[in-house]
Write an enzyme that holds these catalytic residues in place. Structure first.
Site, PDB file in Angstrom:
ATOM      1  N   CYS A  28       0.861  -1.180   0.000  1.00 23.39           N
ATOM      2  CA  CYS A  28       0.000   0.000   0.000  1.00 23.39           C
ATOM      3  C   CYS A  28       0.897   1.230   0.000  1.00 23.39           C
ATOM      4  O   CYS A  28       1.948   1.232   0.647  1.00 23.39           O
ATOM      5  CB  CYS A  28      -0.903  -0.003   1.242  1.00 23.39           C
ATOM      6  SG  CYS A  28      -1.944   1.475   1.398  1.00 23.39           S
ATOM      7  N   GLU A  43       1.859  -4.327  -5.463  1.00 28.88           N
ATOM      8  CA  GLU A  43       0.759  -5.283  -5.365  1.00 28.88           C
ATOM      9  C   GLU A  43      -0.404  -4.848  -6.250  1.00 28.88           C
ATOM     10  O   GLU A  43      -0.732  -3.674  -6.343  1.00 28.88           O
ATOM     11  CB  GLU A  43       0.303  -5.376  -3.902  1.00 28.88           C
ATOM     12  CG  GLU A  43      -0.740  -6.432  -3.634  1.00 28.88           C
ATOM     13  CD  GLU A  43      -1.051  -6.576  -2.162  1.00 28.88           C
ATOM     14  OE1 GLU A  43      -2.243  -6.654  -1.825  1.00 28.88           O
ATOM     15  OE2 GLU A  43      -0.094  -6.602  -1.351  1.00 28.88           O
ATOM     16  N   LEU A  67       0.666   5.669   0.076  1.00 27.78           N
ATOM     17  CA  LEU A  67      -0.213   6.827   0.256  1.00 27.78           C
ATOM     18  C   LEU A  67       0.627   8.091   0.411  1.00 27.78           C
ATOM     19  O   LEU A  67       1.569   8.127   1.201  1.00 27.78           O
ATOM     20  CB  LEU A  67      -1.075   6.653   1.515  1.00 27.78           C
ATOM     21  CG  LEU A  67      -1.890   7.889   1.940  1.00 27.78           C
ATOM     22  CD1 LEU A  67      -3.067   8.105   0.999  1.00 27.78           C
ATOM     23  CD2 LEU A  67      -2.379   7.753   3.387  1.00 27.78           C
TER      24      LEU A  67
END
Length: 227
Positions: free
Chosen positions: A85, A119, A87
């Site tokens: 992830c 991913e 951000l």
């Protein structure tokens, strides 16, 4: 808390990156995931953070270290993912921090002597960001090897950059840098594009958000596997 927990592994000017182990600092990492869930529709991880490492980018002043963004990665990824992830905080977008985080993930991948990929599935914004980064990596590699005689190997480019061959090929095709001619794939080196990229590299080299690998204080660590 005036700074993230964990270990500071990179500092340039007033920018720092901290490595935070999800097993050692579970609550902090869960809070990071919940924060990301506010802005990323596909974000699902927020409870089982122990198998993950978090790399937190901050800008530091006399008050403390302020969060700019982060990425997480599995300690053991069977599919070779180097980012789970990623951000950038919305108020800090369009400042080069997203590219810095992506570049940092590939710097770690190269030091691990691996190739990696984010991913899947990528969000629309994530795909745009990665395509832009992969294009930049390809052009930088072509500029660096512009005077080299002989053919350019995708495998060699992949090993040197840490980007998978599949990601390199798809980017070359997307931007029209790859043509099929006489039974072979040919990388097209457009002189004007390479000259423009050379100028960009010259301007960018002194930017505080351009990574300097020599400032990284990190080496690969073997972690136990999780059931």
């Amino acid at each position: 808390m005036r700074r993230p927990p964990g270990r500071e592994i990179y500092r340039k000017c007033n920018y720092s990156v901290f490595e935070v182990d999800g097993e050692d600092h579970k609550e902090y990492c869960q809070n990071l995931c919940l924060l990301a869930k506010l802005f990323l529709d596909h974000k699902t991880l927020y409870f089982d953070v122990e198998p993950f490492l978090f790399y937190v980018l901050t800008e530091c002043d006399k008050v403390g270290c302020h969060l700019l963004g982060y990425f997480s990665k599995e300690k053991h990824s069977s599919q070779g993912y180097n980012v789970s992830c990623i951000l950038t905080m919305p108020q800090h977008m369009k400042k080069g921090y997203g590219k810095m985080l992506i570049d940092f993930s590939y710097l770690l991948t190269r030091l691990e002597e691996k190739v990696g990929s984010p991913e899947r599935p990528l969000s629309d914004l994530g795909l745009l960001s990665y395509r832009s980064y992969w294009k930049d990596v390809i052009l930088t590699y072509l500029v660096k090897n512009n005077s080299r005689s002989g053919s350019i190997s995708i495998k060699e480019m992949s090993q040197e950059t840490g980007v998978t061959s599949d990601d390199l090929i798809s980017t070359l095709q997307y931007f029209g840098f790859l043509k099929y001619w006489k039974g072979k794939h040919i990388i097209i080196k457009k002189k004007d594009i390479l000259e423009e990229h050379t100028r960009k590299l010259e301007v960018r080299k002194d930017s505080p958000v351009t990574l300097e690998p020599s400032l990284l204080m990190w080496s690969p660590t073997e972690y136990p596997t999780y059931p």
